[in-house]
Design a protein around this motif. Structure first.
Motif, PDB file in Angstrom:
ATOM      1  N   GLY A  38      42.510 -24.560  12.846  1.00 21.44           N
ATOM      2  CA  GLY A  38      41.081 -24.405  12.660  1.00 21.44           C
ATOM      3  C   GLY A  38      40.616 -25.227  11.476  1.00 21.44           C
ATOM      4  O   GLY A  38      41.405 -25.945  10.850  1.00 21.44           O
ATOM      5  N   PRO A  39      39.331 -25.142  11.133  1.00 18.75           N
ATOM      6  CA  PRO A  39      38.814 -25.910  10.000  1.00 18.75           C
ATOM      7  C   PRO A  39      39.375 -25.420   8.671  1.00 18.75           C
ATOM      8  O   PRO A  39      39.848 -24.282   8.562  1.00 18.75           O
ATOM      9  CB  PRO A  39      37.304 -25.681  10.087  1.00 18.75           C
ATOM     10  CG  PRO A  39      37.156 -24.398  10.838  1.00 18.75           C
ATOM     11  CD  PRO A  39      38.291 -24.355  11.807  1.00 18.75           C
ATOM     12  N   ALA A  40      39.332 -26.275   7.664  1.00 20.49           N
ATOM     13  CA  ALA A  40      39.767 -25.864   6.326  1.00 20.49           C
ATOM     14  C   ALA A  40      38.858 -24.778   5.778  1.00 20.49           C
ATOM     15  O   ALA A  40      39.311 -23.865   5.081  1.00 20.49           O
ATOM     16  CB  ALA A  40      39.781 -27.075   5.394  1.00 20.49           C
TER      17      ALA A  40
ATOM     18  N   SER B 172      34.815 -40.106  12.962  1.00 20.53           N
ATOM     19  CA  SER B 172      33.715 -39.146  13.042  1.00 20.53           C
ATOM     20  C   SER B 172      34.233 -37.729  12.888  1.00 20.53           C
ATOM     21  O   SER B 172      35.397 -37.426  13.201  1.00 20.53           O
ATOM     22  CB  SER B 172      32.984 -39.280  14.374  1.00 20.53           C
ATOM     23  OG  SER B 172      33.765 -38.759  15.437  1.00 20.53           O
ATOM     24  N   MET B 173      33.355 -36.822  12.426  1.00 17.87           N
ATOM     25  CA  MET B 173      33.769 -35.453  12.217  1.00 17.87           C
ATOM     26  C   MET B 173      34.100 -34.766  13.534  1.00 17.87           C
ATOM     27  O   MET B 173      34.996 -33.925  13.609  1.00 17.87           O
ATOM     28  CB  MET B 173      32.674 -34.678  11.483  1.00 17.87           C
ATOM     29  CG  MET B 173      32.413 -35.153  10.059  1.00 17.87           C
ATOM     30  SD  MET B 173      33.922 -35.433   9.072  1.00 17.87           S
ATOM     31  CE  MET B 173      34.792 -33.879   9.244  1.00 17.87           C
ATOM     32  N   ARG B 174      33.391 -35.124  14.595  1.00 18.09           N
ATOM     33  CA  ARG B 174      33.699 -34.529  15.899  1.00 18.09           C
ATOM     34  C   ARG B 174      35.100 -34.926  16.352  1.00 18.09           C
ATOM     35  O   ARG B 174      35.850 -34.115  16.897  1.00 18.09           O
ATOM     36  CB  ARG B 174      32.637 -34.960  16.918  1.00 18.09           C
ATOM     37  CG  ARG B 174      31.340 -34.174  16.815  1.00 18.09           C
ATOM     38  CD  ARG B 174      30.265 -34.714  17.743  1.00 18.09           C
ATOM     39  NE  ARG B 174      29.738 -35.989  17.268  1.00 18.09           N
ATOM     40  CZ  ARG B 174      28.755 -36.649  17.846  1.00 18.09           C
ATOM     41  NH1 ARG B 174      28.188 -36.155  18.932  1.00 18.09           N
ATOM     42  NH2 ARG B 174      28.312 -37.795  17.360  1.00 18.09           N
TER      43      ARG B 174
ATOM     44  N   VAL C 228      34.297 -27.246   7.956  1.00 14.56           N
ATOM     45  CA  VAL C 228      34.697 -28.270   6.994  1.00 14.56           C
ATOM     46  C   VAL C 228      36.129 -28.700   7.293  1.00 14.56           C
ATOM     47  O   VAL C 228      37.020 -27.851   7.450  1.00 14.56           O
ATOM     48  CB  VAL C 228      34.580 -27.743   5.548  1.00 14.56           C
ATOM     49  CG1 VAL C 228      34.875 -28.853   4.558  1.00 14.56           C
ATOM     50  CG2 VAL C 228      33.194 -27.155   5.294  1.00 14.56           C
ATOM     51  N   TRP C 229      36.336 -30.016   7.353  1.00 15.65           N
ATOM     52  CA  TRP C 229      37.634 -30.571   7.746  1.00 15.65           C
ATOM     53  C   TRP C 229      38.056 -31.669   6.765  1.00 15.65           C
ATOM     54  O   TRP C 229      37.214 -32.321   6.157  1.00 15.65           O
ATOM     55  CB  TRP C 229      37.535 -31.190   9.145  1.00 15.65           C
ATOM     56  CG  TRP C 229      37.030 -30.262  10.201  1.00 15.65           C
ATOM     57  CD1 TRP C 229      35.718 -29.991  10.486  1.00 15.65           C
ATOM     58  CD2 TRP C 229      37.800 -29.488  11.109  1.00 15.65           C
ATOM     59  NE1 TRP C 229      35.637 -29.093  11.519  1.00 15.65           N
ATOM     60  CE2 TRP C 229      36.899 -28.767  11.924  1.00 15.65           C
ATOM     61  CE3 TRP C 229      39.181 -29.327  11.325  1.00 15.65           C
ATOM     62  CZ2 TRP C 229      37.317 -27.919  12.929  1.00 15.65           C
ATOM     63  CZ3 TRP C 229      39.601 -28.472  12.323  1.00 15.65           C
ATOM     64  CH2 TRP C 229      38.679 -27.786  13.118  1.00 15.65           C
ATOM     65  N   PRO C 230      39.375 -31.922   6.658  1.00 15.38           N
ATOM     66  CA  PRO C 230      39.836 -33.052   5.840  1.00 15.38           C
ATOM     67  C   PRO C 230      39.330 -34.373   6.417  1.00 15.38           C
ATOM     68  O   PRO C 230      39.350 -34.583   7.625  1.00 15.38           O
ATOM     69  CB  PRO C 230      41.364 -32.963   5.927  1.00 15.38           C
ATOM     70  CG  PRO C 230      41.646 -31.534   6.276  1.00 15.38           C
ATOM     71  CD  PRO C 230      40.505 -31.111   7.156  1.00 15.38           C
ATOM     72  N   LEU C 231      38.875 -35.251   5.565  1.00 14.44           N
ATOM     73  CA  LEU C 231      38.389 -36.551   5.996  1.00 14.44           C
ATOM     74  C   LEU C 231      39.545 -37.453   6.415  1.00 14.44           C
ATOM     75  O   LEU C 231      40.674 -37.320   5.933  1.00 14.44           O
ATOM     76  CB  LEU C 231      37.609 -37.219   4.862  1.00 14.44           C
ATOM     77  CG  LEU C 231      36.250 -36.604   4.518  1.00 14.44           C
ATOM     78  CD1 LEU C 231      35.721 -37.190   3.212  1.00 14.44           C
ATOM     79  CD2 LEU C 231      35.254 -36.840   5.649  1.00 14.44           C
ATOM     80  N   SER C 232      39.227 -38.377   7.313  1.00 13.28           N
ATOM     81  CA  SER C 232      40.224 -39.340   7.766  1.00 13.28           C
ATOM     82  C   SER C 232      39.542 -40.685   7.966  1.00 13.28           C
ATOM     83  O   SER C 232      39.064 -41.012   9.055  1.00 13.28           O
ATOM     84  CB  SER C 232      40.869 -38.867   9.080  1.00 13.28           C
ATOM     85  OG  SER C 232      41.822 -39.805   9.540  1.00 13.28           O
ATOM     86  N   GLY C 233      39.449 -41.448   6.883  1.00  9.29           N
ATOM     87  CA  GLY C 233      38.812 -42.753   6.947  1.00  9.29           C
ATOM     88  C   GLY C 233      37.377 -42.662   7.423  1.00  9.29           C
ATOM     89  O   GLY C 233      36.618 -41.796   7.003  1.00  9.29           O
ATOM     90  N   ASN C 234      36.989 -43.539   8.339  1.00  9.05           N
ATOM     91  CA  ASN C 234      35.636 -43.550   8.889  1.00  9.05           C
ATOM     92  C   ASN C 234      35.546 -42.819  10.224  1.00  9.05           C
ATOM     93  O   ASN C 234      34.549 -42.934  10.934  1.00  9.05           O
ATOM     94  CB  ASN C 234      35.149 -44.991   9.068  1.00  9.05           C
ATOM     95  CG  ASN C 234      34.925 -45.680   7.726  1.00  9.05           C
ATOM     96  OD1 ASN C 234      34.473 -45.055   6.779  1.00  9.05           O
ATOM     97  ND2 ASN C 234      35.256 -46.965   7.666  1.00  9.05           N
TER      98      ASN C 234
ATOM     99  N   LYS D 289      38.323 -32.295  16.696  1.00  9.73           N
ATOM    100  CA  LYS D 289      39.050 -32.191  17.963  1.00  9.73           C
ATOM    101  C   LYS D 289      40.539 -32.442  17.758  1.00  9.73           C
ATOM    102  O   LYS D 289      41.381 -31.820  18.403  1.00  9.73           O
ATOM    103  CB  LYS D 289      38.470 -33.181  18.968  1.00  9.73           C
ATOM    104  CG  LYS D 289      37.102 -32.786  19.510  1.00  9.73           C
ATOM    105  CD  LYS D 289      36.579 -33.816  20.493  1.00  9.73           C
ATOM    106  CE  LYS D 289      35.213 -33.423  21.033  1.00  9.73           C
ATOM    107  NZ  LYS D 289      34.672 -34.437  21.985  1.00  9.73           N
ATOM    108  N   GLY D 290      40.868 -33.378  16.851  1.00  5.76           N
ATOM    109  CA  GLY D 290      42.272 -33.668  16.586  1.00  5.76           C
ATOM    110  C   GLY D 290      43.011 -32.478  15.990  1.00  5.76           C
ATOM    111  O   GLY D 290      44.120 -32.140  16.417  1.00  5.76           O
ATOM    112  N   TYR D 291      42.397 -31.816  15.015  1.00  2.00           N
ATOM    113  CA  TYR D 291      43.027 -30.640  14.413  1.00  2.00           C
ATOM    114  C   TYR D 291      43.082 -29.481  15.406  1.00  2.00           C
ATOM    115  O   TYR D 291      44.065 -28.722  15.447  1.00  2.00           O
ATOM    116  CB  TYR D 291      42.272 -30.223  13.154  1.00  2.00           C
ATOM    117  CG  TYR D 291      42.668 -31.028  11.930  1.00  2.00           C
ATOM    118  CD1 TYR D 291      43.875 -30.779  11.272  1.00  2.00           C
ATOM    119  CD2 TYR D 291      41.848 -32.034  11.430  1.00  2.00           C
ATOM    120  CE1 TYR D 291      44.251 -31.520  10.157  1.00  2.00           C
ATOM    121  CE2 TYR D 291      42.212 -32.780  10.316  1.00  2.00           C
ATOM    122  CZ  TYR D 291      43.415 -32.514   9.686  1.00  2.00           C
ATOM    123  OH  TYR D 291      43.793 -33.248   8.581  1.00  2.00           O
ATOM    124  N   ALA D 292      42.026 -29.321  16.206  1.00  2.00           N
ATOM    125  CA  ALA D 292      42.017 -28.248  17.202  1.00  2.00           C
ATOM    126  C   ALA D 292      43.140 -28.447  18.215  1.00  2.00           C
ATOM    127  O   ALA D 292      43.796 -27.481  18.634  1.00  2.00           O
ATOM    128  CB  ALA D 292      40.662 -28.194  17.893  1.00  2.00           C
TER     129      ALA D 292
END
Length: 331
Positions: A267-269, A253-255, A245-251, A259-262
């Motif tokens: 890691g994920p929230a 994609s989750m992938r 589970v990750w913070p959303l960022s507009g539209n 990758k941006g947070y990694a």
């Protein structure tokens, strides 16, 4: 609450079965009907609702109560200067067998704290106390009724093969307690971008998800309104194997978000993982809430919380068995 869950569970099929419309609504683009990796069989998009319902129901069993296991909980806090602060506790956990749908209390026995084992005398005393409490809980469970059939109606004909664990952590500072359960992920989100992926040597159906409009999370899960993620569903057993589970960022994609947070070393929230035992039962392996790392999502919490489940073994309840339990593996 049970009737609310049942109503929403039924709505999963209504929302997810016309999958092409769900995808178009979520992504703003055309429906993808064959989103698979090379060499993979195309996913039947029209059965997405049935897959999600089966995934939900497969994890509603009380099978974890048939096992004893080790539970290690770690609270981790990174300081601006100096070494990080780490607090660790290791427990043996037992629970009495229950009827389908019944609730029960699992009984933890503290065996070590911050790597230091509890004294043998105290450990033996705690195991004896736990054995007596287990037998009492088992007697009471035999006399208790089952859960309301309204909840089970949505899962008719689907046999659970695992247990989705609900993790609750107490509030800190001015913040309320927090709760995470895979059941809420499956109930309150829109799913999109299905594809096949490999995870731990098994074939998975991976789905992106984000909150469904018009649905309100309960107070201790309200942070989920800011989050989306990826769920991996075992393609053979039809049960969730991992959730990130990750913070959303507009539209975005989750992938792309993950990758941006990694890349930033995060890691994920929320991280949730199940393990498949040799007998085919799926039980929790790891649950992590990075509440301190993602303060802008969770609020003022001082620690990231990491929980690891290991050494799952079936057991029967008796004072003798609990008091003569096997030696505990130290962390």
């Amino acid at each position: 609450m049970k009737n609310r869950v049942f109503t929403i569970l039924c709505a999963i099929i209504l929302l997810a079965c016309p999958a092409s419309r769900v995808a178009a609504q979520s992504t703003g683009g055309p429906a993808a009907t064959t989103p698979s990796t090379a060499g993979s069989k195309a996913i039947d998009f029209s059965n997405l609702g049935a897959l999600l319902t089966e995934c939900f129901c497969k994890g509603t069993g009380k099978l974890i109560t048939e096992y004893t296991y080790l539970f290690e909980t770690t609270r981790y806090r990174k300081h601006d200067r100096g070494a990080p602060e780490i607090q660790t506790e290791l427990y043996e956990v037992y629970a009495p067998p229950v009827k389908p749908g019944q609730l029960t209390y699992q009984i933890p026995i503290l065996v070590s704290k911050n790597g230091k084992a509890i004294s043998p005398k105290q450990l033996e005393k705690e195991r004896l106390r736990a054995g007596e409490k287990l037998e009492k809980e088992e007697r009471e469970a035999k006399n208790a009724g089952n859960e309301s059939p309204s909840f089970k109606a949505g899962c008719a004909g689907i046999t659970p093969i695992g247990t989705y664990f609900t993790l609750t952590i107490p509030g800190e500072a001015t913040e309320r307690k927090l709760k995470f359960t895979p059941l809420s992920v499956l109930l309150f989100n829109i799913f999109e971008a299905p594809r096949y992926e490999e995870l731990n040597g098994r074939r998975m159906v991976a789905l992106d998800f984000r909150p469904r409009g018009g649905v309100s999370f309960e107070a201790d899960e309200r942070y989920m309104e800011k989050l989306g993620g990826i769920i991996w569903i075992d393609a053979e057993d039809k049960i969730a194997a991992r959730i990130e589970v990750w913070p959303l960022s507009g539209n975005e994609s989750m992938r792309s978000i993950s990758k941006g947070y990694a890349a930033a070393g995060k890691g994920p929230a929320v991280f949730y993982e199940q393990t498949r035992l040799p007998d085919g039962v799926w039980l929790p392996k790891k649950i992590q809430l990075n509440t301190n790392t993602y303060g802008f999502v969770f609020g003022r919490y001082y620690y990231d919380v990491i929980n690891v489940f290991s050494e799952h073994k079936r057991f029967t309840t008796s004072v003798e068995e609990v008091t003569t339990a096997r030696p505990v593996k130290q962390p």
